[in-house]
Design a protein around this motif. Sequence first.
Motif, PDB file in Angstrom:
ATOM      1  N   GLY A 173      39.046  46.814  21.688  1.00 56.75           N
ATOM      2  CA  GLY A 173      39.320  48.141  22.239  1.00 56.75           C
ATOM      3  C   GLY A 173      39.498  48.175  23.738  1.00 56.75           C
ATOM      4  N   GLU A 175      39.658  51.392  28.569  1.00 53.64           N
ATOM      5  CA  GLU A 175      39.655  51.435  27.108  1.00 53.64           C
ATOM      6  C   GLU A 175      41.036  51.783  26.567  1.00 53.64           C
ATOM      7  N   THR A 185      39.022  55.446  21.885  1.00 54.58           N
ATOM      8  CA  THR A 185      37.962  54.469  21.648  1.00 54.58           C
ATOM      9  C   THR A 185      36.793  54.764  22.573  1.00 54.58           C
ATOM     10  N   ILE A 244      33.830  52.267  23.742  1.00 52.04           N
ATOM     11  CA  ILE A 244      33.327  50.895  23.592  1.00 52.04           C
ATOM     12  C   ILE A 244      31.993  50.675  24.295  1.00 52.04           C
TER      13      ILE A 244
END
Length: 334
Positions: free
Chosen positions: A248, A268, A272, A274
Motif C-alpha cells: 500500500g 500511501e 489505504t 497503512i
Amino acid sequence: MIEVKNLVKKYGNHTAVDHLNFTIEEGHVYGFLGPNGAGKSTTMNIMTGYLGATEGEVLINGHDILKEPEEAKKQIGYLPELPPLYMEMTVREYLEFVAELKGIAKNKREESINEVEKMVKIWEVENRLIRNLSKGYRQRVGLAQAVLGFPEIIILDEPSVGLDPKQIIEIRELIRQLAKKHTVILSSHILAEVREVCDYILIISKGKLVASDTPENLERNLGDSDLIEIETKASPDEVRRILETVDGIRSISTKQLENGITWTQIQEKKNTDIREKVFQAFAQNHQPLLKLNPLQVSLEDVFMELTQSDRAAEEYAEKAKKKETEDMKDAGDL
C-alpha cells in the motif's frame, strides 16, 4: 436545481462577480466560502433575485430568476446576512405577513407557521414585538421566514451570527434536518461549522470560483493527507528495507537527522491506511517508532491557501488533477 452560468456583476469599474459558473444539485448541503469582498453575498443576492446581473443567468429548476422571477422565487427560501424584519410587528404578525407574501393557502398558514415556530424554537416569543427580541432571537425569526412554506432550496447567509454556543448547535442540527428534504446553501465565516454540516464546498475569491469539491477532497488535494511521517533510530537503509515488506506504499522519502534519528515520509496509495502495518513491521524488526503521524491539512488551511493568490488556486487545480491521475493508476483504471 440551480445553474449559475457566466455570472458577472459590475459596480462601475469594480467587478464584484467575475464570470462565475457552478451547479447546485439536489439533496446536498453546500458551503459557500470566501473572504470579505469576494462576492459571496452579491452572488447570493443575484441567485435569489434581490439583485440583477450585469451578464450571465441563474436558473432555478429551469426558471430564469430574471425572466421568470415568480416561478423561480417560489422555490427559494432566503435568509440574508441582515434578516428582513419589521420591528413594529410581533413575531406572529410578521410570520403571517410572510406567509401571505409567499402565497401559502389560507387554510394551511396557521399549521405551517406553528410548525416553523416549533422548528426554530420561537413559539414562546410569538406575541412579543420583534424590536424587543435579542439578536439571537431576531436571527431565529429571520430563519423562520426563510423556511416558511418549506421551499425546495434554502439559502442561508451567515445563519449563526449573533447566536450563543447552544443556539449555534441547535441551528446546525436544524440545517441537518432541513437537508433531509431540501437543498441547503450555507455561507459562513465559521469554517468549523461549514466543515461539520456541509457535504460540498464552493470557494470564491475576487469574484471567481477557485475550488469546488467535498471537504475531504479539498483537504486531500491541497495538502498531503495521504502522507505519513515516522521517526526511528534505524538507519535510512534499514527503514527502506522494512518498508519494502508493507503493502500500500506509493513512495518513500528518508532523511538522516543530526541526532541520529531517521525521518521518513511515506505516501500511501488511494483508500489505504497503512499505519498499523507500518507499526507492526518495525516492531517485528525490533525497531521502535519514535513518531508515527499522518499529515493533515484543515479546511482553514485550504481556505487561506486558495484565497491568498491566483497562483495558489492554479496550483491547487494542477495538484488535484495530478492526484486524480495517480489514483486512477493505483486503481488500475489507467
